[in-house]
Design a protein around this motif. Sequence first.
Motif, short mmCIF file in Angstrom:
data_model
loop_
_atom_site.label_atom_id
_atom_site.label_comp_id
_atom_site.label_asym_id
_atom_site.label_seq_id
_atom_site.Cartn_x
_atom_site.Cartn_y
_atom_site.Cartn_z
N ALA A 25 0.86 -1.18 0.00
CA ALA A 25 0.00 0.00 0.00
C ALA A 25 0.89 1.23 0.00
CB ALA A 25 -0.91 0.01 1.23
N ARG A 26 0.49 2.27 -0.76
CA ARG A 26 1.35 3.46 -0.87
C ARG A 26 0.52 4.67 -1.23
NH1 ARG A 26 6.52 4.30 -0.74
NH2 ARG A 26 6.75 2.04 -0.47
N VAL A 27 0.93 5.82 -0.68
CA VAL A 27 0.36 7.11 -1.05
C VAL A 27 1.52 8.07 -1.30
CG1 VAL A 27 0.13 7.82 1.38
CG2 VAL A 27 -1.24 8.96 -0.39
N GLY A 28 1.40 8.87 -2.37
CA GLY A 28 2.51 9.74 -2.73
C GLY A 28 2.05 11.02 -3.40
N TYR A 29 3.02 11.92 -3.59
CA TYR A 29 2.73 13.24 -4.15
C TYR A 29 3.88 13.65 -5.05
CZ TYR A 29 1.80 18.28 -4.28
OH TYR A 29 1.56 19.56 -4.68
N PHE A 30 3.55 14.18 -6.23
CA PHE A 30 4.57 14.63 -7.17
C PHE A 30 4.99 16.06 -6.81
CE2 PHE A 30 3.40 10.99 -9.62
CZ PHE A 30 4.53 10.71 -10.39
N ILE A 31 6.25 16.19 -6.37
CA ILE A 31 6.79 17.51 -6.03
C ILE A 31 7.35 18.21 -7.26
CG2 ILE A 31 7.27 16.86 -3.64
CD1 ILE A 31 10.19 16.42 -4.45
N GLN A 32 7.62 17.43 -8.31
CA GLN A 32 8.00 17.96 -9.61
C GLN A 32 7.26 17.18 -10.68
OE1 GLN A 32 12.27 18.05 -10.16
NE2 GLN A 32 12.66 18.95 -8.14
N ASP A 33 7.41 17.58 -11.93
CA ASP A 33 6.67 16.91 -12.99
C ASP A 33 6.99 15.42 -13.11
OD1 ASP A 33 5.20 19.11 -13.70
OD2 ASP A 33 6.62 19.78 -15.23
N ASN A 34 8.19 15.01 -12.71
CA ASN A 34 8.52 13.60 -12.81
C ASN A 34 9.14 13.03 -11.53
OD1 ASN A 34 10.97 14.90 -12.95
ND2 ASN A 34 11.74 13.73 -14.70
N VAL A 35 9.06 13.73 -10.41
CA VAL A 35 9.62 13.27 -9.15
C VAL A 35 8.54 13.25 -8.08
CG1 VAL A 35 11.32 13.70 -7.32
CG2 VAL A 35 11.92 14.15 -9.71
#
Length: 283
Positions: free
Chosen positions: A101-111
């Motif tokens: 299970a994972r939750v994430g956020y793009f701090i840049q267009d590809n990171v």
Amino acid sequence: MSKFVCINQRKSMRLHILFFSLYSFAVLAQDPESFLEKHKKGELFFYWGWNGASFTKSDIHLRGASYDFTLEQVEAQDRQTPFSSYDYFHPKRITIPQYNARVGYFIQDNVSISIGSDHMKYVVDSNQVVSIRGYIHDSGTTFDGIYQGEEIPLSTNLLRLEHTDGLNYINIECRKTDSMASFRFGSLSLTKGFGAGIMIPKTNASFLNHPRHDEFHIAGYGFNTLIALQVNFGKYFFVQSECKAGFSNLLDIRTTIDSLDRAKQHFYFLQTNIVFGARMYIN
């Protein structure tokens, strides 16, 4: 690195058949401009899926008031839950299989930065023959003695060791995602990354006649690398196949209810995962 013990290859293969079918569809239906993702900054994503895991051999050091010994080059495997809609999809049972299970956020267009839980299961193979070094003086048991590398069968009367509730790797990852191709209803992306975190196993162990300790415990740390192939459907949904390799160092395993009884081990692991996710834009 020791040779990985390959476990449940057929089940891992089944998990990937769906993904590679989707990949083939993507290649055959390419439309270079339709859904090629270039601007992902501000995207929030989450996913859920399942893993198959394998582990290298490991030296296991056990110590207590009346014993201190090491079992060398011990083999272990994962424990897959047989597939059923009840175990895999019922809200009260979805944490029983080996899951990711994972939750994430793009701090840049590809990171992206993400936090996740990798729930693996680690089971020491019973009755394998291992070398033992150290001593056991445990009130006259048949295993009492001083050992200098003798080979013994690892029976459950001596030791049973499982991280089956499980071998929980709670980690933070940094990932780089690059768009590869676009097709009529979505796109194809390649993700690479690395992560680190803590190991919180719930260990099911029995040593001789000592009552077991059965609570979650921070036992050590781990780190990993990964590569993943993602098929995106429209703007909001995706299926992803991951290969994740890592290292687990368990420095403080609780084995029995006696607080003096401890174990430690370290090993490499390999996961093959299939996950299903969704995304939304919050910026």
